[in-house]
Design an enzyme around this catalytic site. Structure first.
Site: not given
Lengths: 248, 248
Positions: A52, A110
């Site tokens: 994003d 992540y």
């Protein structure tokens, strides 16, 4: 024709995310242009993860096909000469022509970075979620424990998902503390849209005592997203690594 | 009339340093404007440390005099509403009208941040000196040991200094390692122009095996700056704290 694989690191601050879109510059677009300049071909990379706007990466993966004779491992150096400083090709190698960065079994890692100080620190603002409330890391770890393993993560997923199934497996979830920095490090076989940021948002609420750790279990068992499953801001998130299972 | 003291943190990336100058925006200028907007007075802050272009701070100190009735401790909140996100007033308090941020005995702490990886990491580039050669921290510590205590630091000073004496005391110098990050943390009673960046530049050369640790002693005893006393880049440097001795 050869297929070249790039391991790409970037600072997402100045980009509208990975994927090409009409309103604003993206990582994918800048990579395409740099490769075009280098090889003279019209190139469109295929990325593994469409991060994003504002999200960072240490190891996203992209591939492209080329007729050029540049040795595969030289692409990283040659592209870094042409890329802005906020995008770096960490590694380049050759893969089979049918090797696809997405349709394979992977483990993605992540990190979600939090800075827990009374006042914001300017030099930390681009890469951390600033939280001024004291966070109880022990409580966050208790809450996080409910997320490990295989679950239906629909309650931790943005409604705008196209995923066929919302069942995913988190193989490892650690919460690390180093002074004023708290890092949520999470590895799994796939992540739904906004999933890591929603996990971070919920765990921060647990850490500040707004939710009990058991709230995580309750949300998970609720079956669908509620307003209690808040999304943490993008700049704290960094895609660290994608491991391809058949290459282990 | 009251004198207000500000503890200021900033990301120096987008500024031409602290001190007002004709070509480019500075921290001092932005602070002055924010205070003017708040109090309606023509304000010129006096800063403790005139950090260079690209250098960061966690705790620089500035004072200004005001007729305004805003409570001293409220200035931090009120100014932060008016400042860009890369400048934050961490604290505000009242001091005596003759309290001056520079002409006092102080202990200043700087950190110099190095990232030691094979390829540059985009999210680290603004706040670290990227060094791709393997650094031997043990050797760096051996070199650093020569710098502790009172010395004439003229060989570690930019020639453009106005200092009356180049004798300074380093009370503490530590080299910390955490994964790929190496931090030179240095405290002393004053620093000459570019002194910390030259110390960092020389210690990096020691760390990569280009200089022996004894080179630090040799440079120090040489009495004047030579081309071997290289300056590390500004973005690795952060002014962490200024402690006023009479307030301890």
């Amino acid at each position: 024709m050869r297929r070249i694989r790039l391991t790409v690191a970037y600072d997402g601050t100045n980009y509208c995310g990975w994927q090409i879109q009409p309103n604003g510059i993206t990582i994918e677009e800048v990579l395409n242009k740099a490769i075009c300049k280098l090889t003279g071909e019209e190139i469109q990379v295929i990325g593994a993860s469409r991060t994003d706007s504002g999200v960072h990466a240490r190891g996203n993966i992209a591939v492209f096909d080329t007729e050029s004779r540049i040795p595969a491992e030289r692409f990283s150096y040659a592209l870094n000469q042409r890329l802005p400083k906020d995008i770096v090709v960490v590694k380049s190698d050759e893969v089979d022509l049918n090797w696809h960065p997405r349709y394979q079994d992977t483990l993605k890692t992540y990190e979600y970075h939090i800075i827990n100080t009374k006042v914001p620190i300017p030099t930390e603002r681009l890469y951390n979620y600033f939280v001024s409330f004291d966070l109880d890391v022990g409580q966050m770890r208790r809450g996080a424990a409910y997320l490990e393993g295989e679950h239906d993560f629909a309650p931790f997923c943005c409604i705008r998902t196209n995923a066929k199934t919302t069942v995913r497996t988190i193989t490892d979830l650690q919460i690390l503390q180093s002074g004023e920095h708290i890092t949520i490090r999470i590895t799994g076989n796939g992540f739904l849209y906004n999933m890591v940021r929603i996990i971070a948002g919920v765990l921060v609420r647990v850490g500040r005592g707004f939710y009990e750790p058991e709230k995580v279990k309750e949300l998970l068992e609720g079956g669908e997203r509620t307003r209690e499953a808040v999304t943490a801001p993008p700049q704290g998130l960094c895609l660290m690594e994608i491991r391809y299972q058949n290459e282990e």
